[in-house]
Design a protein around this motif. Structure first.
Motif, PDB file in Angstrom:
ATOM      1  N   ILE A  66      14.398 -24.637   9.251  1.00  0.00           N
ATOM      2  CA  ILE A  66      15.704 -23.977   8.321  1.00  0.00           C
ATOM      3  C   ILE A  66      15.493 -22.467   9.688  1.00  0.00           C
ATOM      4  O   ILE A  66      14.852 -21.656   9.407  1.00  0.00           O
ATOM      5  N   GLY A  67      16.559 -22.200  10.576  1.00  0.00           N
ATOM      6  CA  GLY A  67      16.507 -21.030  10.886  1.00  0.00           C
ATOM      7  C   GLY A  67      17.221 -20.096  10.014  1.00  0.00           C
ATOM      8  O   GLY A  67      18.533 -20.920   9.372  1.00  0.00           O
ATOM      9  N   PHE A  68      16.996 -19.355   9.919  1.00  0.00           N
ATOM     10  CA  PHE A  68      18.011 -18.110   9.369  1.00  0.00           C
ATOM     11  C   PHE A  68      18.700 -16.968  10.146  1.00  0.00           C
ATOM     12  O   PHE A  68      17.925 -16.407  11.424  1.00  0.00           O
ATOM     13  N   VAL A  69      19.746 -16.996  10.163  1.00  0.00           N
ATOM     14  CA  VAL A  69      20.726 -16.229  11.155  1.00  0.00           C
ATOM     15  C   VAL A  69      19.725 -15.214  11.033  1.00  0.00           C
ATOM     16  O   VAL A  69      20.158 -14.463  12.323  1.00  0.00           O
ATOM     17  N   ASP A  70      19.899 -14.350   9.998  1.00  0.00           N
ATOM     18  CA  ASP A  70      19.209 -12.984  10.032  1.00  0.00           C
ATOM     19  C   ASP A  70      18.075 -12.876   9.955  1.00  0.00           C
ATOM     20  O   ASP A  70      16.978 -11.968   9.201  1.00  0.00           O
ATOM     21  N   GLY A  71      17.036 -13.836  10.406  1.00  0.00           N
ATOM     22  CA  GLY A  71      15.640 -13.611   9.654  1.00  0.00           C
ATOM     23  C   GLY A  71      15.055 -12.558  10.188  1.00  0.00           C
ATOM     24  O   GLY A  71      14.095 -12.673   9.624  1.00  0.00           O
ATOM     25  N   GLY A  72      15.528 -11.798  11.330  1.00  0.00           N
ATOM     26  CA  GLY A  72      14.592 -10.444  12.402  1.00  0.00           C
ATOM     27  C   GLY A  72      13.944  -9.718  11.292  1.00  0.00           C
ATOM     28  O   GLY A  72      14.122  -9.143  11.206  1.00  0.00           O
ATOM     29  N   LEU A  73      15.770  -9.584  10.605  1.00  0.00           N
ATOM     30  CA  LEU A  73      15.739  -8.060   8.447  1.00  0.00           C
ATOM     31  C   LEU A  73      14.683  -8.794   8.543  1.00  0.00           C
ATOM     32  O   LEU A  73      15.112  -7.991   7.335  1.00  0.00           O
ATOM     33  N   LEU A  74      14.454 -10.480   7.758  1.00  0.00           N
ATOM     34  CA  LEU A  74      12.889 -10.577   6.653  1.00  0.00           C
ATOM     35  C   LEU A  74      11.849 -10.326   7.118  1.00  0.00           C
ATOM     36  O   LEU A  74      11.321 -10.529   8.527  1.00  0.00           O
ATOM     37  N   ASP A  75      10.991  -9.772   6.032  1.00  0.00           N
ATOM     38  CA  ASP A  75      10.411 -10.253   5.712  1.00  0.00           C
ATOM     39  C   ASP A  75       8.861 -11.619   5.354  1.00  0.00           C
ATOM     40  O   ASP A  75       8.530 -10.647   3.874  1.00  0.00           O
ATOM     41  N   PHE A  76       9.117 -12.026   5.775  1.00  0.00           N
ATOM     42  CA  PHE A  76       8.311 -13.220   5.239  1.00  0.00           C
ATOM     43  C   PHE A  76       6.859 -13.520   5.887  1.00  0.00           C
ATOM     44  O   PHE A  76       7.175 -14.331   7.144  1.00  0.00           O
ATOM     45  N   PRO A  77       6.096 -14.230   5.112  1.00  0.00           N
ATOM     46  CA  PRO A  77       5.081 -14.316   6.825  1.00  0.00           C
ATOM     47  C   PRO A  77       5.006 -15.807   6.951  1.00  0.00           C
ATOM     48  O   PRO A  77       4.440 -15.911   8.150  1.00  0.00           O
ATOM     49  N   GLU A  78       5.999 -16.898   6.167  1.00  0.00           N
ATOM     50  CA  GLU A  78       6.144 -17.517   6.428  1.00  0.00           C
ATOM     51  C   GLU A  78       6.790 -18.117   7.843  1.00  0.00           C
ATOM     52  O   GLU A  78       7.266 -19.148   8.338  1.00  0.00           O
ATOM     53  N   LEU A  79       7.627 -16.869   8.032  1.00  0.00           N
ATOM     54  CA  LEU A  79       9.130 -17.149   8.924  1.00  0.00           C
ATOM     55  C   LEU A  79       8.677 -16.853  10.174  1.00  0.00           C
ATOM     56  O   LEU A  79       7.448 -16.226  10.263  1.00  0.00           O
ATOM     57  N   VAL A  80       8.741 -17.936  11.073  1.00  0.00           N
ATOM     58  CA  VAL A  80       8.108 -17.336  12.765  1.00  0.00           C
ATOM     59  C   VAL A  80       9.696 -17.397  13.318  1.00  0.00           C
ATOM     60  O   VAL A  80      10.451 -17.417  13.030  1.00  0.00           O
ATOM     61  N   GLN A  81       8.687 -15.736  14.182  1.00  0.00           N
ATOM     62  CA  GLN A  81      10.270 -15.683  15.845  1.00  0.00           C
ATOM     63  C   GLN A  81      10.468 -15.949  16.557  1.00  0.00           C
ATOM     64  O   GLN A  81      10.813 -16.201  17.186  1.00  0.00           O
ATOM     65  N   GLU A  82       9.020 -16.265  17.209  1.00  0.00           N
ATOM     66  CA  GLU A  82       8.563 -16.822  18.736  1.00  0.00           C
ATOM     67  C   GLU A  82       9.667 -15.944  19.763  1.00  0.00           C
ATOM     68  O   GLU A  82       9.186 -14.752  19.283  1.00  0.00           O
ATOM     69  N   LYS A  83      10.289 -16.495  20.554  1.00  0.00           N
ATOM     70  CA  LYS A  83      10.797 -15.305  21.561  1.00  0.00           C
ATOM     71  C   LYS A  83      12.804 -15.452  21.141  1.00  0.00           C
ATOM     72  O   LYS A  83      13.705 -15.292  21.962  1.00  0.00           O
TER      73      LYS A  83
END
Length: 115
Positions: A66-83
């Motif tokens: 699941i890609g979260f559009v504003d994920g860069g603003l979220l702080d969950f260790p399970e989320l991966v940002q990569e590039k």
């Protein structure tokens, strides 16, 4: 005739298909203002007309996420940002139980960003 959004799931093999169909129902039912859209050849979920999240498959691992559009603003260790600059992804193991509590927490945090 199926919408492209629905047709996406018909092309998938199990267990990915069942996993993403369950997540589709969960996300769609999370908030009445969430709608399903077809964008960039992927199933997207919008909230009040703005992109919220989407399903895709990781190019290297083949694993759905699941890609979260504003994920860069979220702080969950399970989320991966990569590039990715704006988005973060939540990898989904289709062989394991889905952590719906985690998905719910991320969705809630994503919607809270919009307030």
């Amino acid at each position: 005739m199926l919408r492209p959004f629905d047709n996406y799931f018909d092309r998938l093999n199990e267990p990915v298909k069942g996993c993403l169909l369950a997540l589709k129902d969960f996300i769609s039912g999370f908030d009445d203002a969430i709608t399903q859209e077809w964008k960039y050849s992927m199933p997207f979920f919008y909230h009040k007309g703005k992109m919220l999240c989407y399903f895709h498959t990781h190019k290297k691992t083949g694993e759905p996420y699941i890609g979260f559009v504003d994920g860069g603003l979220l702080d969950f260790p399970e989320l991966v940002q990569e590039k990715r600059a704006r988005m973060k992804i939540l990898p989904i193991n289709p062989e394991a139980d889905i952590d719906l509590a985690l998905v719910e927490s991320i969705l809630k945090a994503s919607l809270d960003l919009r307030k």
